[in-house]
Design an enzyme around this catalytic site. Structure first.
Site, PDB file in Angstrom:
ATOM      1  N   CYS A  54     -18.722  13.498 -11.509  1.00 18.07           N
ATOM      2  CA  CYS A  54     -19.731  14.545 -11.464  1.00 18.07           C
ATOM      3  C   CYS A  54     -19.675  15.262 -10.117  1.00 18.07           C
ATOM      4  CB  CYS A  54     -21.117  13.952 -11.683  1.00 18.07           C
ATOM      5  SG  CYS A  54     -22.441  15.179 -11.744  1.00 18.07           S
ATOM      6  N   ASP A  56     -22.066  16.076  -8.388  1.00 17.31           N
ATOM      7  CA  ASP A  56     -23.224  15.661  -7.591  1.00 17.31           C
ATOM      8  C   ASP A  56     -22.783  15.203  -6.201  1.00 17.31           C
ATOM      9  OD1 ASP A  56     -25.423  13.869  -6.556  1.00 17.31           O
ATOM     10  OD2 ASP A  56     -26.333  14.417  -8.454  1.00 17.31           O
ATOM     11  N   ARG A  58     -24.027  13.251  -4.193  1.00 12.09           N
ATOM     12  CA  ARG A  58     -24.356  11.867  -3.844  1.00 12.09           C
ATOM     13  C   ARG A  58     -23.356  10.859  -4.378  1.00 12.09           C
ATOM     14  NH1 ARG A  58     -30.110  12.105  -6.616  1.00 12.09           N
ATOM     15  NH2 ARG A  58     -28.733  13.147  -8.134  1.00 12.09           N
ATOM     16  N   HIS A 110     -23.072   8.995 -13.504  1.00 13.22           N
ATOM     17  CA  HIS A 110     -24.064   8.309 -12.673  1.00 13.22           C
ATOM     18  C   HIS A 110     -25.451   8.473 -13.272  1.00 13.22           C
ATOM     19  CE1 HIS A 110     -25.857  11.979 -10.783  1.00 13.22           C
ATOM     20  NE2 HIS A 110     -24.679  12.492 -11.089  1.00 13.22           N
ATOM     21  N   CYS A 113     -28.236  11.766 -13.531  1.00 16.66           N
ATOM     22  CA  CYS A 113     -27.413  12.976 -13.593  1.00 16.66           C
ATOM     23  C   CYS A 113     -28.250  14.164 -14.084  1.00 16.66           C
ATOM     24  CB  CYS A 113     -26.232  12.759 -14.531  1.00 16.66           C
ATOM     25  SG  CYS A 113     -25.162  14.201 -14.724  1.00 16.66           S
TER      26      CYS A 113
END
Length: 221
Positions: A54, A56, A58, A110, A113
């Site tokens: 992803c 993302d 993080r 994750h 999400c």
């Protein structure tokens, strides 16, 4: 009288410049540990793993697996999708499998999400709705299981897991992966889910090294 206008840099410039300063600190620290580090890094790459994750911020592949630059080839998009019309993803996959000869491809989602959460809703978000439709298809396929989960948070977590599982399966359907297997190239396909709350990766136990368990309609002769 001067017409010159004094320009005060916006506050955002401080953040921007801090990134460049951080790079200098990184280089200095790295060279102090290994004076030849960048020379060796520039000589080429042969990562054994392709990570499809992803976007993302993080979920950085190297940090959460405790690996160094050069060990994981990375492709990221919203909600770690493997879509057969996505030429970006397919180009990365083709290069990783056929040029770099990676040994493993891992789809990593994750919990928490945002893309999956958005796909669970009936809200309209704009252009991204066309992308999220693929996650809605995962929901449709597994609707019976998902709608039997009364706890909304647990249903959300389960859709994250199912999205990883389905996209790992989508990887297996690609001609790139199937031809690698057909030619005897060792290649594993895997699905993981990362927890932002604990830092732990959960293996979805869908690993495969051939197309033996694939629906017959998707197999190439």
């Amino acid at each position: 009288m001067s017409d010159k206008v004094e320009h005060t840099p916006p506050a955002e410039d401080e953040l921007y410049n801090s990134l460049l300063d951080g790079n200098k600190e990184f280089v200095a620290y790295t060279l102090n540990s290994d004076p030849e580090y960048f020379e060796k890094l520039a000589s080429g790459q042969s990562p054994p793993v392709l990570w499809i994750g992803c976007a993302d911020s993080r979920v950085p592949a190297n940090q959460i697996t405790n690996t160094a630059p050069g060990q994981i080839f990375v492709h990221r998009n919203i909600a770690n999708m493997v879509i057969h019309s996505d030429m970006n993803m397919l180009s990365v996959l083709d290069y990783a499998v056929n040029v770099l000869k990676v040994k493993h491809v891992v789809v990593t989602g994750h919990y928490g999400c945002g893309g999956v959460l958005a796909a669970m809703s009936n809200n309209e978000y704009g252009l991204i709705d066309n992308w999220l439709r693929h996650i809605k298809d995962v929901y449709r396929i597994h609707a019976k299981e998902l709608e039997a989960i009364t706890d909304t948070d647990k249903r959300y977590d389960r859709l994250v897991e199912l999205n990883v599982i389905e996209n790992a399966y989508n990887l297996c359907k690609t001609s790139i992966v199937q031809n690698a297997w057909k030619n005897g190239q060792p290649l594993g396909v895997h699905g993981w889910v990362y927890s932002l709350k604990t830092g732990i990766i959960t293996d979805m136990k869908v690993s495969t090294y051939d197309n033996a368990n694939m629906d017959n309609v998707f197999k190439f002769k």
